[in-house]
Design an enzyme around this catalytic site. Structure first.
Site, PDB file in Angstrom:
ATOM      1  CE1 TYR A  32       1.163  -0.341   4.350  1.00 59.25           C
ATOM      2  CE2 TYR A  32       0.182   1.834   4.342  1.00 59.25           C
ATOM      3  CZ  TYR A  32       0.977   0.893   4.941  1.00 59.25           C
ATOM      4  OH  TYR A  32       1.602   1.182   6.124  1.00 59.25           O
ATOM      5  CE  LYS A 146       3.390   3.220   3.119  1.00 56.14           C
ATOM      6  NZ  LYS A 146       3.487   3.261   4.573  1.00 56.14           N
ATOM      7  CD  GLU A 178      10.485   1.515  10.127  1.00 57.34           C
ATOM      8  OE1 GLU A 178      10.440   2.488   9.356  1.00 57.34           O
ATOM      9  OE2 GLU A 178      10.153   0.365   9.777  1.00 57.34           O
ATOM     10  CG  LEU A 202       8.623   2.366   4.429  1.00 56.66           C
ATOM     11  CD1 LEU A 202       8.306   1.163   3.545  1.00 56.66           C
ATOM     12  CD2 LEU A 202       7.351   3.134   4.739  1.00 56.66           C
TER      13      LEU A 202
HETATM   14  O1  PSZ Z   1      -1.466   8.537   8.492  1.00 56.70           O
HETATM   15  C1  PSZ Z   1      -0.492   8.043   9.070  1.00 56.70           C
HETATM   16  O2  PSZ Z   1      -0.436   7.911  10.296  1.00 56.70           O
HETATM   17  C2  PSZ Z   1       0.680   7.607   8.271  1.00 56.70           C
HETATM   18  S1  PSZ Z   1       0.779   7.901   6.637  1.00 56.70           S
HETATM   19  C3  PSZ Z   1       2.276   7.151   6.493  1.00 56.70           C
HETATM   20  C4  PSZ Z   1       2.669   6.687   7.689  1.00 56.70           C
HETATM   21  C5  PSZ Z   1       1.768   6.949   8.715  1.00 56.70           C
HETATM   22  N1  PSZ Z   1       3.840   6.039   7.943  1.00 56.70           N
HETATM   23  C6  PSZ Z   1       4.693   5.526   6.961  1.00 56.70           C
HETATM   24  C7  PSZ Z   1       5.904   4.896   7.593  1.00 56.70           C
HETATM   25  C8  PSZ Z   1       5.793   3.622   8.196  1.00 56.70           C
HETATM   26  O3  PSZ Z   1       4.615   2.992   8.232  1.00 56.70           O
HETATM   27  C9  PSZ Z   1       6.947   3.032   8.770  1.00 56.70           C
HETATM   28  C10 PSZ Z   1       6.870   1.703   9.419  1.00 56.70           C
HETATM   29  N2  PSZ Z   1       8.125   3.659   8.706  1.00 56.70           N
HETATM   30  C11 PSZ Z   1       8.240   4.884   8.134  1.00 56.70           C
HETATM   31  C12 PSZ Z   1       7.145   5.536   7.587  1.00 56.70           C
HETATM   32  C13 PSZ Z   1       7.325   6.874   6.953  1.00 56.70           C
HETATM   33  O4  PSZ Z   1       7.218   6.771   5.566  1.00 56.70           O
HETATM   34  P1  PSZ Z   1       6.708   7.964   4.658  1.00 56.70           P
HETATM   35  O5  PSZ Z   1       7.548   9.137   5.009  1.00 56.70           O
HETATM   36  O6  PSZ Z   1       6.949   7.505   3.282  1.00 56.70           O
HETATM   37  O7  PSZ Z   1       5.278   8.180   4.997  1.00 56.70           O
END
Ligand code: PSZ
Length: 289
Positions: A32, A146, A178, A202
């Site tokens: 996703y 992802k 992370e 990620l």
């Molecule tokens: O709406 C939300 O709470 C969101 S939208 C994207 C995320 C949370 N997190 C993405 C994510 C992640 O799930 C993990 C495990 N590590 C890093 C990230 C950050 O990724 P980006 O910057 O691409 O969203």
């Protein structure tokens, strides 16, 4: 009426339903993306589409559309839903087939779904910062994908939430990896440090925007593993994600960082990040800086 995208068609959101034998529903067999929308425009869309295709390829799913087709369909969805500020959620699964761990053969088509969610920027938290807990990273060894399988992340986030915290900072033994849904940064001797993008985290798109902003603005930056001790001694801590942007972390496990206020490098990056949003999506009405 609200609309959703299902297998290339924009339909009534309430009609967008999946089969009980969709492999995403049964196995989490899919990937996703969450894409941020500011002023009705998609932020870092090319990067999100590239990661989406890459995640899908890494588990052997071929998305039956080109990136250009995807971005055009998402654009149309945004317009039809009149979305100004919010997110697009998009996922693709291996498709519908009789339940079997082995991948289906034959002409099983991936299920592709996208819909929009209204949502404002978390300005209050961006200004004052958030609290976090620490938790052992119990996830698998392909966190670079992802994947829809988010149980490890959910358990970590739930634990944080139950303790009144916004995020759970995960670590594998002594190494910080992370957040449950974010990347983690520390500032040490004025240097911004974040985990290298390998199989254990990620490769956040927000993270990569931040790294580029650091380089362009002469902020020293290092992608490397850092320890729990370095986290504890950090001058500043912040996290990043599509919806959280550059989010100051002001307390970890009840211990305040910098007396509980966002640090100067974090704030500088927040300002630079807002400029980057404005460059891609036009002027923001409500800003942190
Ligand atoms: O709406 C939300 O709470 C969101 S939208 C994207 C995320 C949370 N997190 C993405 C994510 C992640 O799930 C993990 C495990 N590590 C890093 C990230 C950050 O990724 P980006 O910057 O691409 O969203």
């Amino acid at each position: 009426m609200e609309f959703a995208l299902l297998n290339g068609e924009i339909i009534d959101r309430s009609e967008a339903k999946v089969d009980v034998e969709d492999r995403g529903y049964q196995f989490g067999d899919g990937v996703y993306e969450v894409i941020r929308i500011y002023n009705g425009k998609m932020f870092t869309i090319d990067e999100h589409l590239e990661r989406f295709v890459k995640s899908a390829e890494s588990i052997g799913i071929t998305i039956p559309f080109t990136s250009l087709q995807l971005s055009e369909m998402l654009e149309e969805l945004l317009i039809k839903n009149n979305l100004e500020t919010g997110n697009i959620y998009m996922q693709v699964t291996r498709g519908i087939a009789p339940r079997n761990h082995v991948f289906p053969t034959g002409n099983v088509v991936p299920t592709l779904v996208a819909y929009t969610i209204k949502g404002v920027r978390p300005l209050e938290s961006l200004k004052s910062g958030v609290k976090a807990i620490l938790t052992e990273d119990i996830r698998w060894l392909r966190c670079d994908i992802k994947s829809l399988n988010l149980l490890g992340n959910l358990l970590a986030k739930q634990k944080a939430s139950e303790q009144g915290c916004f995020e759970a900072i995960q670590h594998r033994g002594d190494d910080v990896t992370e957040g449950s849904s974010s990347n983690i940064f520390i500032v040490k001797n004025g240097m911004v440090i974040t985990h290298e993008s390998n199989n254990l985290i990620l490769k956040g798109i927000t993270k990569d925007v931040i790294l580029e902003l650091c380089i362009k603005n002469n902020i020293q930056v290092q992608e490397r593993t850092f320890s729990l001790a370095e986290l504890e001694e950090a001058e500043e801590v912040f996290l990043s994600s599509t919806t959280s942007e550059v989010m100051p972390v002001i307390e970890i496990e009840g211990k305040k960082i910098r007396a509980g206020v966002p640090g100067p490098i974090t704030q500088k990056l927040q300002g630079l990040f807002e400029k980057e949003i404005e460059k891609q999506c036009g002027l923001l009405v409500n800003k942190v800086y």
